[in-house]
Design a protein around this motif. Structure first.
Motif, PDB file in Angstrom:
ATOM      1  N   ALA A   1       0.812  -1.214   0.000  1.00 53.78           N
ATOM      2  CA  ALA A   1       0.000   0.000   0.000  1.00 53.78           C
ATOM      3  C   ALA A   1       0.852   1.274   0.000  1.00 53.78           C
ATOM      4  N   SER A   2       2.167   1.144   0.086  1.00 52.07           N
ATOM      5  CA  SER A   2       3.035   2.333   0.074  1.00 52.07           C
ATOM      6  C   SER A   2       4.497   1.907  -0.002  1.00 52.07           C
ATOM      7  N   THR A   3       5.343   2.874  -0.250  1.00 49.50           N
ATOM      8  CA  THR A   3       6.784   2.629  -0.210  1.00 49.50           C
ATOM      9  C   THR A   3       7.189   2.167   1.188  1.00 49.50           C
ATOM     10  N   SER A   4       6.659   2.869   2.196  1.00 51.78           N
ATOM     11  CA  SER A   4       7.047   2.565   3.579  1.00 51.78           C
ATOM     12  C   SER A   4       6.729   1.116   3.929  1.00 51.78           C
ATOM     13  N   ILE A   5       5.555   0.642   3.517  1.00 47.90           N
ATOM     14  CA  ILE A   5       5.195  -0.746   3.813  1.00 47.90           C
ATOM     15  C   ILE A   5       6.127  -1.695   3.044  1.00 47.90           C
TER      16      ILE A   5
ATOM     17  N   ASP B   1      18.945   8.917   2.802  1.00 51.38           N
ATOM     18  CA  ASP B   1      17.807   8.064   2.501  1.00 51.38           C
ATOM     19  C   ASP B   1      16.636   8.467   3.398  1.00 51.38           C
ATOM     20  N   HIS B   2      15.447   8.262   2.898  1.00 50.21           N
ATOM     21  CA  HIS B   2      14.243   8.750   3.583  1.00 50.21           C
ATOM     22  C   HIS B   2      14.097   8.125   4.968  1.00 50.21           C
ATOM     23  N   ILE B   3      13.473   8.864   5.856  1.00 57.51           N
ATOM     24  CA  ILE B   3      13.244   8.387   7.223  1.00 57.51           C
ATOM     25  C   ILE B   3      12.492   7.049   7.212  1.00 57.51           C
TER      26      ILE B   3
ATOM     27  N   ILE C   1      19.821   2.001  -0.985  1.00 57.13           N
ATOM     28  CA  ILE C   1      19.998   3.324  -1.599  1.00 57.13           C
ATOM     29  C   ILE C   1      18.646   3.854  -2.090  1.00 57.13           C
ATOM     30  N   THR C   2      18.659   5.105  -2.496  1.00 59.76           N
ATOM     31  CA  THR C   2      17.447   5.750  -3.004  1.00 59.76           C
ATOM     32  C   THR C   2      17.694   6.140  -4.446  1.00 59.76           C
ATOM     33  N   TRP C   3      16.795   5.722  -5.313  1.00 59.27           N
ATOM     34  CA  TRP C   3      17.000   5.993  -6.747  1.00 59.27           C
ATOM     35  C   TRP C   3      17.113   7.509  -6.978  1.00 59.27           C
TER      36      TRP C   3
ATOM     37  N   GLN D   1      16.862  10.801  -4.545  1.00 62.38           N
ATOM     38  CA  GLN D   1      16.731  11.190  -3.140  1.00 62.38           C
ATOM     39  C   GLN D   1      15.797  12.393  -2.989  1.00 62.38           C
ATOM     40  N   SER D   2      14.819  12.261  -2.103  1.00 60.39           N
ATOM     41  CA  SER D   2      13.914  13.401  -1.909  1.00 60.39           C
ATOM     42  C   SER D   2      14.575  14.470  -1.041  1.00 60.39           C
ATOM     43  N   SER D   3      15.690  14.137  -0.386  1.00 68.41           N
ATOM     44  CA  SER D   3      16.388  15.116   0.453  1.00 68.41           C
ATOM     45  C   SER D   3      17.352  15.987  -0.351  1.00 68.41           C
TER      46      SER D   3
ATOM     47  N   VAL E   1      16.762  -0.840  -3.503  1.00 73.59           N
ATOM     48  CA  VAL E   1      16.571   0.541  -3.966  1.00 73.59           C
ATOM     49  C   VAL E   1      15.175   1.025  -3.584  1.00 73.59           C
ATOM     50  N   ASP E   2      15.125   2.167  -2.880  1.00 70.69           N
ATOM     51  CA  ASP E   2      13.865   2.881  -2.690  1.00 70.69           C
ATOM     52  C   ASP E   2      13.674   3.660  -3.990  1.00 70.69           C
ATOM     53  N   GLY E   3      12.766   3.176  -4.818  1.00 70.84           N
ATOM     54  CA  GLY E   3      12.651   3.724  -6.178  1.00 70.84           C
ATOM     55  C   GLY E   3      11.510   4.695  -6.368  1.00 70.84           C
ATOM     56  N   VAL E   4      10.926   5.194  -5.284  1.00 73.97           N
ATOM     57  CA  VAL E   4       9.654   5.899  -5.428  1.00 73.97           C
ATOM     58  C   VAL E   4       9.736   7.158  -6.297  1.00 73.97           C
ATOM     59  N   HIS E   5      10.871   7.873  -6.276  1.00 75.06           N
ATOM     60  CA  HIS E   5      10.935   9.096  -7.080  1.00 75.06           C
ATOM     61  C   HIS E   5      11.608   8.883  -8.440  1.00 75.06           C
ATOM     62  N   GLY E   6      11.888   7.611  -8.745  1.00 75.61           N
ATOM     63  CA  GLY E   6      12.375   7.297 -10.100  1.00 75.61           C
ATOM     64  C   GLY E   6      11.253   6.706 -10.945  1.00 75.61           C
TER      65      GLY E   6
ATOM     66  N   THR F   1       3.339   3.655  -5.832  1.00 75.78           N
ATOM     67  CA  THR F   1       2.901   4.005  -7.193  1.00 75.78           C
ATOM     68  C   THR F   1       1.946   5.196  -7.130  1.00 75.78           C
ATOM     69  N   HIS F   2       1.922   5.855  -5.969  1.00 78.05           N
ATOM     70  CA  HIS F   2       1.002   6.984  -5.765  1.00 78.05           C
ATOM     71  C   HIS F   2       1.740   8.317  -5.733  1.00 78.05           C
ATOM     72  N   LYS F   3       2.871   8.364  -6.452  1.00 80.15           N
ATOM     73  CA  LYS F   3       3.558   9.649  -6.572  1.00 80.15           C
ATOM     74  C   LYS F   3       3.683   9.972  -8.063  1.00 80.15           C
ATOM     75  N   TRP F   4       4.844   9.720  -8.680  1.00 79.76           N
ATOM     76  CA  TRP F   4       5.054  10.118 -10.084  1.00 79.76           C
ATOM     77  C   TRP F   4       4.187   9.333 -11.065  1.00 79.76           C
TER      78      TRP F   4
HETATM   79  C1  LIG Z   1      12.476   8.800  -0.883  1.00 78.72           C
HETATM   80  C2  LIG Z   1      11.187   8.443  -0.209  1.00 78.72           C
HETATM   81  N1  LIG Z   1      11.008   7.193   0.222  1.00 78.72           N
HETATM   82  C3  LIG Z   1       9.862   6.814   0.832  1.00 78.72           C
HETATM   83  C4  LIG Z   1       8.844   7.698   1.035  1.00 78.72           C
HETATM   84  C5  LIG Z   1       7.585   7.216   1.698  1.00 78.72           C
HETATM   85  O1  LIG Z   1       6.666   6.955   0.666  1.00 78.72           O
HETATM   86  P1  LIG Z   1       5.241   6.349   0.948  1.00 78.72           P
HETATM   87  O2  LIG Z   1       4.372   7.500   1.300  1.00 78.72           O
HETATM   88  O3  LIG Z   1       4.832   5.732  -0.362  1.00 78.72           O
HETATM   89  O4  LIG Z   1       5.358   5.374   2.047  1.00 78.72           O
HETATM   90  C6  LIG Z   1       8.975   9.020   0.607  1.00 78.72           C
HETATM   91  C7  LIG Z   1       7.860   9.972   0.835  1.00 78.72           C
HETATM   92  O5  LIG Z   1       7.707  10.972   0.243  1.00 78.72           O
HETATM   93  C8  LIG Z   1      10.178   9.402  -0.028  1.00 78.72           C
HETATM   94  O6  LIG Z   1      10.364  10.657  -0.435  1.00 78.72           O
END
Ligand SMILES: Cc1ncc(COP(=O)(O)O)c(C=O)c1O
Length: 379
Positions: free
Chosen positions: A79-83, A106-108, A159-161, A163-165, A196-201, A221-224
């Motif tokens: 249901a999310s990247t975090s899960i 890398d994201h929290i 790693i993060t594809w 990085q949101s930071s 790889v945390d690929g959410v922003h790629g 899959t609920h971002k880009w």
């Molecule tokens: C790099 C990164 N990883 C993970 C997450 C968490 O994503 P999600 O809300 O799909 O759990 C975020 C949230 O913006 C993010 O920026």
């Protein structure tokens, strides 16, 4: 495309990567499915249909796999990247004394998933550093830093594809190569896995996820991708599947990565509408979407670099960045910058730095509005 969205008019939303606004096709699909669930809840999970035919977990996994350039059996749904991150770090087989290697960038959600799982499994989390300054980082320098940081007990490099930071796009293939070299003399149980945390790629970069060289790629899959809110995936390379154990009961039948999908009754009207979002992206064309995002973020970076007092932290190189540009404005906190932009009806966001995200539906004129608002602030 723009007309698909119910975004508040009169505003330039340059933070669409935070959470998807549903395009009309996705809203319609969700409503279509929701009516069926309301009419007969027993229709879940196998009796639901989109206007063009049945939908359910097999179709969702198939649609995602086609977009990832991989196989449906290698896709778990979440249901999310975090899960997905929790599924991976809790599920990866470790021996006491092994470690997970990440960085502060890398994201929290990623660091926390690794930390919590490490505590449970008697492993440790170590935070390394791949660059001193994201703006001047190079692919070779990053790969070399990862290679030097890997120790014999490093079980996972996370790693993060993108990085949101920092906005930096990690050179995943080059990192995969140093991880491959580190694994040359290791047994499967000692093997260092690249996750790889690929959410922003995903949905922003024109690459086959399944061909990046990673062992596991996790993304919402609920971002880009503009998928239904509350959807995500875990892609697992077939040769590492036996290194992962399920954490939750799965309600998806079949082998492969299916048992890794957290089960229970979910928001089926969202999950099963996901193929519609994928189809929208495929119709636009992954390469065209990525090219548009690059074009807009290049405009952002060039514009920002001309404003006195602004420091851009994201690499200028389009290969080392994607749709997120991070920056600072001298003499102003990041929140002050966001608040000032809002007075000009521009939505920006902050994490470590102020961020401008350029989605496929943003326009050059919106970027100009944002840049002008920042120029005002520094005058
Ligand atoms: C790099 C990164 N990883 C993970 C997450 C968490 O994503 P999600 O809300 O799909 O759990 C975020 C949230 O913006 C993010 O920026």
């Amino acid at each position: 495309m723009r007309a698909q969205f119910r975004l508040q008019s009169g505003w330039a939303n340059l933070a669409l990567f935070y959470l998807a606004s549903h395009p009309k096709v996705v809203r319609d699909a969700v409503n279509h499915l929701s009516a069926q669930v309301d009419a007969n809840p027993l229709s879940v999970p196998t009796g639901l249909a989109l206007p063009d035919g049945p939908t359910g977990w097999p179709r969702v996994r198939q649609a995602l796999a086609a977009y990832l350039g991989g196989r449906a059996e290698d896709v778990a749904v979440t249901a999310s990247t975090s899960i997905g991150l929790g599924v991976f770090y809790n599920g990866v087989v470790t021996r006491p004394g092994q470690e997970f290697l990440l960085t502060e960038h890398d994201h929290i959600a990623h660091r926390t998933a690794a930390r919590l799982a490490a505590v449970k499994h008697g492993s440790t989390l170590r935070l390394g550093s791949w660059f001193a300054d994201p703006a001047t980082a190079t692919a070779d320098g990053i790969a070399a830093a990862v290679g030097e940081a890997i120790r014999p007990n490093t079980r996972v490099v996370g790693i993060t594809w993108v990085q949101s930071s920092t906005g930096l796009r990690m050179p995943v293939r080059a990192v995969a190569e140093v991880v491959r070299r580190a694994n040359e003399d290791r047994s499967p149980a000692d093997r260092c896995l690249l996750v790889v945390d690929g959410v922003h790629g995903l949905g922003a970069v024109d690459e086959d996820v399944a061909g990046l060289g990673a062992d596991v790629v996790i993304a919402g899959t609920h971002k880009w991708l503009f998928g239904p809110r509350g959807t995500g995936l875990v892609w697992v390379a077939p040769d590492v599947l036996d290194q992962l154990r399920p954490t939750f009961v799965s309600f998806i039948s079949g082998g492969g990565a299916a048992p890794l999908s957290p089960g229970g009754f979910l928001a089926f009207e969202h999950a099963f509408a996901l193929p519609v979002a994928v189809a929208l992206h495929e119709q636009l064309g992954r390469a065209r979407v990525a090219a548009r995002i690059t074009q807009l973020s290049t405009q952002v970076k060039q514009g920002l670099s001309r404003i006195p007092g602004v420091t851009v932290h994201t690499p200028a190189d389009a290969k080392l960045s994607a749709g997120i540009t991070c920056f600072s404005v001298a003499g102003h906190t990041h929140q002050q910058v966001v608040d000032h932009a809002a007075t000009r009806r521009v939505r920006l966001s902050t994490s470590t730095y102020t961020r401008i995200g350029t989605a496929v539906i943003n326009t050059p004129a919106e970027i100009d509005t944002a840049l002008n608002s920042l120029a005002d602030l520094t005058r």
